[in-house]
Design a protein around this motif. Structure first.
Motif, PDB file in Angstrom:
ATOM      1  N   PHE A   5      13.666   7.929  -0.004  1.00  0.00           N
ATOM      2  CA  PHE A   5      13.843   6.480  -0.117  1.00  0.00           C
ATOM      3  C   PHE A   5      13.622   5.997  -1.548  1.00  0.00           C
ATOM      4  N   TYR A   6      12.660   6.598  -2.232  1.00  0.00           N
ATOM      5  CA  TYR A   6      12.329   6.207  -3.606  1.00  0.00           C
ATOM      6  C   TYR A   6      13.055   7.123  -4.590  1.00  0.00           C
ATOM      7  N   GLU A   7      14.280   6.742  -4.961  1.00  0.00           N
ATOM      8  CA  GLU A   7      15.131   7.592  -5.800  1.00  0.00           C
ATOM      9  C   GLU A   7      14.529   7.877  -7.171  1.00  0.00           C
ATOM     10  N   GLY A   8      13.823   6.919  -7.747  1.00  0.00           N
ATOM     11  CA  GLY A   8      13.266   7.100  -9.078  1.00  0.00           C
ATOM     12  C   GLY A   8      11.874   7.717  -9.089  1.00  0.00           C
ATOM     13  N   SER A   9      11.354   8.031  -7.938  1.00  0.00           N
ATOM     14  CA  SER A   9       9.973   8.507  -7.831  1.00  0.00           C
ATOM     15  C   SER A   9       9.883  10.022  -7.997  1.00  0.00           C
ATOM     16  N   SER A  10       8.718  10.465  -8.431  1.00  0.00           N
ATOM     17  CA  SER A  10       8.486  11.916  -8.534  1.00  0.00           C
ATOM     18  C   SER A  10       8.440  12.559  -7.158  1.00  0.00           C
ATOM     19  N   THR A  11       8.302  11.772  -6.102  1.00  0.00           N
ATOM     20  CA  THR A  11       8.244  12.345  -4.752  1.00  0.00           C
ATOM     21  C   THR A  11       9.618  12.775  -4.249  1.00  0.00           C
ATOM     22  N   LYS A  12      10.683  12.414  -4.957  1.00  0.00           N
ATOM     23  CA  LYS A  12      12.038  12.769  -4.501  1.00  0.00           C
ATOM     24  C   LYS A  12      12.301  14.273  -4.564  1.00  0.00           C
ATOM     25  N   TYR A  13      11.461  15.010  -5.270  1.00  0.00           N
ATOM     26  CA  TYR A  13      11.677  16.445  -5.451  1.00  0.00           C
ATOM     27  C   TYR A  13      11.187  17.284  -4.270  1.00  0.00           C
ATOM     28  N   ALA A  14      10.620  16.642  -3.258  1.00  0.00           N
ATOM     29  CA  ALA A  14      10.126  17.385  -2.090  1.00  0.00           C
ATOM     30  C   ALA A  14      10.301  16.522  -0.849  1.00  0.00           C
ATOM     31  N   ASN A  15      10.301  17.169   0.301  1.00  0.00           N
ATOM     32  CA  ASN A  15      10.385  16.429   1.558  1.00  0.00           C
ATOM     33  C   ASN A  15       9.340  16.906   2.561  1.00  0.00           C
ATOM     34  N   ASP A  16       8.285  17.502   2.026  1.00  0.00           N
ATOM     35  CA  ASP A  16       7.206  17.990   2.890  1.00  0.00           C
ATOM     36  C   ASP A  16       5.874  17.303   2.573  1.00  0.00           C
ATOM     37  N   TRP A  17       5.942  16.032   2.166  1.00  0.00           N
ATOM     38  CA  TRP A  17       4.717  15.295   1.831  1.00  0.00           C
ATOM     39  C   TRP A  17       3.889  15.067   3.091  1.00  0.00           C
ATOM     40  N   SER A  18       2.595  15.325   2.977  1.00  0.00           N
ATOM     41  CA  SER A  18       1.694  15.058   4.107  1.00  0.00           C
ATOM     42  C   SER A  18       0.463  14.326   3.583  1.00  0.00           C
ATOM     43  N   LEU A  19      -0.158  13.574   4.472  1.00  0.00           N
ATOM     44  CA  LEU A  19      -1.312  12.774   4.087  1.00  0.00           C
ATOM     45  C   LEU A  19      -2.489  13.671   3.751  1.00  0.00           C
ATOM     46  N   TYR A  20      -3.041  13.481   2.573  1.00  0.00           N
ATOM     47  CA  TYR A  20      -4.235  14.200   2.143  1.00  0.00           C
ATOM     48  C   TYR A  20      -5.464  13.305   2.330  1.00  0.00           C
ATOM     49  N   LEU A  21      -5.324  12.022   1.958  1.00  0.00           N
ATOM     50  CA  LEU A  21      -6.441  11.094   2.059  1.00  0.00           C
ATOM     51  C   LEU A  21      -5.907   9.671   2.101  1.00  0.00           C
ATOM     52  N   SER A  22      -6.549   8.854   2.923  1.00  0.00           N
ATOM     53  CA  SER A  22      -6.220   7.436   3.006  1.00  0.00           C
ATOM     54  C   SER A  22      -7.516   6.650   2.839  1.00  0.00           C
ATOM     55  N   ILE A  23      -7.503   5.645   1.966  1.00  0.00           N
ATOM     56  CA  ILE A  23      -8.701   4.844   1.700  1.00  0.00           C
ATOM     57  C   ILE A  23      -8.381   3.383   2.012  1.00  0.00           C
ATOM     58  N   ARG A  24      -9.116   2.817   2.958  1.00  0.00           N
ATOM     59  CA  ARG A  24      -8.893   1.427   3.360  1.00  0.00           C
ATOM     60  C   ARG A  24      -9.505   0.482   2.334  1.00  0.00           C
ATOM     61  N   CYS A  25      -8.714  -0.473   1.885  1.00  0.00           N
ATOM     62  CA  CYS A  25      -9.165  -1.448   0.890  1.00  0.00           C
ATOM     63  C   CYS A  25      -9.145  -2.848   1.507  1.00  0.00           C
ATOM     64  N   GLU A  26      -9.917  -3.748   0.911  1.00  0.00           N
ATOM     65  CA  GLU A  26     -10.024  -5.114   1.412  1.00  0.00           C
ATOM     66  C   GLU A  26      -8.716  -5.883   1.259  1.00  0.00           C
ATOM     67  N   ASN A  27      -7.984  -5.618   0.181  1.00  0.00           N
ATOM     68  CA  ASN A  27      -6.763  -6.368  -0.116  1.00  0.00           C
ATOM     69  C   ASN A  27      -5.931  -5.584  -1.127  1.00  0.00           C
ATOM     70  N   ARG A  28      -4.772  -6.128  -1.466  1.00  0.00           N
ATOM     71  CA  ARG A  28      -3.852  -5.422  -2.365  1.00  0.00           C
ATOM     72  C   ARG A  28      -4.427  -5.301  -3.780  1.00  0.00           C
ATOM     73  N   ILE A  29      -5.127  -6.305  -4.236  1.00  0.00           N
ATOM     74  CA  ILE A  29      -5.694  -6.260  -5.591  1.00  0.00           C
ATOM     75  C   ILE A  29      -6.659  -5.087  -5.722  1.00  0.00           C
ATOM     76  N   GLN A  30      -7.560  -4.939  -4.754  1.00  0.00           N
ATOM     77  CA  GLN A  30      -8.506  -3.822  -4.778  1.00  0.00           C
ATOM     78  C   GLN A  30      -7.750  -2.490  -4.703  1.00  0.00           C
ATOM     79  N   ALA A  31      -6.729  -2.435  -3.854  1.00  0.00           N
ATOM     80  CA  ALA A  31      -5.956  -1.202  -3.707  1.00  0.00           C
ATOM     81  C   ALA A  31      -5.261  -0.832  -5.013  1.00  0.00           C
TER      82      ALA A  31
END
Length: 97
Positions: free
Chosen positions: A36-62
Motif C-alpha cells: 500500500f505504501y509505494e514510497g516506503s521501505s516496507t515495500k521490499y517485503a510482504n512478510d511483516w509481522s508485529l514485533y511490539l505495539s505500544i499504546r499511547c495517550e494520543n497522536r502527539i505522544q505517539a
C-alpha cells in the motif's frame, strides 16, 4: 483525539524493523504487507509481522515516541523496549503532554 499506537514490525526476509504510528495496528500491518505504501521501505517485503505495539495517550505522544525510537537507529534499543516495560513506561511519561 483517541488512542494511538507506536508499532514495530519485523520482516524476516528483509531482516529489518520498521517503526510507525497508527490507530489500527492490524490494518496498518496489512497495508505494509500488500504494498500500500509505494514510497516506503516496507515495500521490499510482504512478510511483516508485529514485533511490539505500544499504546499511547494520543497522536502527539505517539509521534514523539516514534521519532525518538527512529532516531536511536538501534536493534539493541528495539529489543530492549520489548524486554523492559519500565523503559517503555518512562518514555511514555517523558513524551506525555
Amino acid at each position: 483525539m483517541g488512542l494511538h499506537y507506536v508499532y514495530i514490525i519485523y520482516s524476516e526476509s528483509f531482516d529489518r524493523f520498521y517503526v510507525g504510528e497508527t490507530v489500527d495496528v492490524a490494518g496498518r500491518i496489512r497495508q505494509h504487507n500488500t504494498g500500500f505504501y509505494e514510497g516506503s521501505s516496507t515495500k521490499y517485503a510482504n512478510d511483516w509481522s508485529l514485533y511490539l505495539s505500544i499504546r499511547c495517550e494520543n497522536r502527539i505522544q505517539a509521534l514523539k515516541l516514534e521519532r525518538f525510537i527512529k532516531q536511536m537507529k538501534s536493534r539493541k534499543f528495539i529489543n530492549k523496549l520489548k524486554e523492559d516495560s519500565e523503559l517503555v513506561n518512562s518514555l511514555l511519561k517523558r513524551f506525555s503532554e
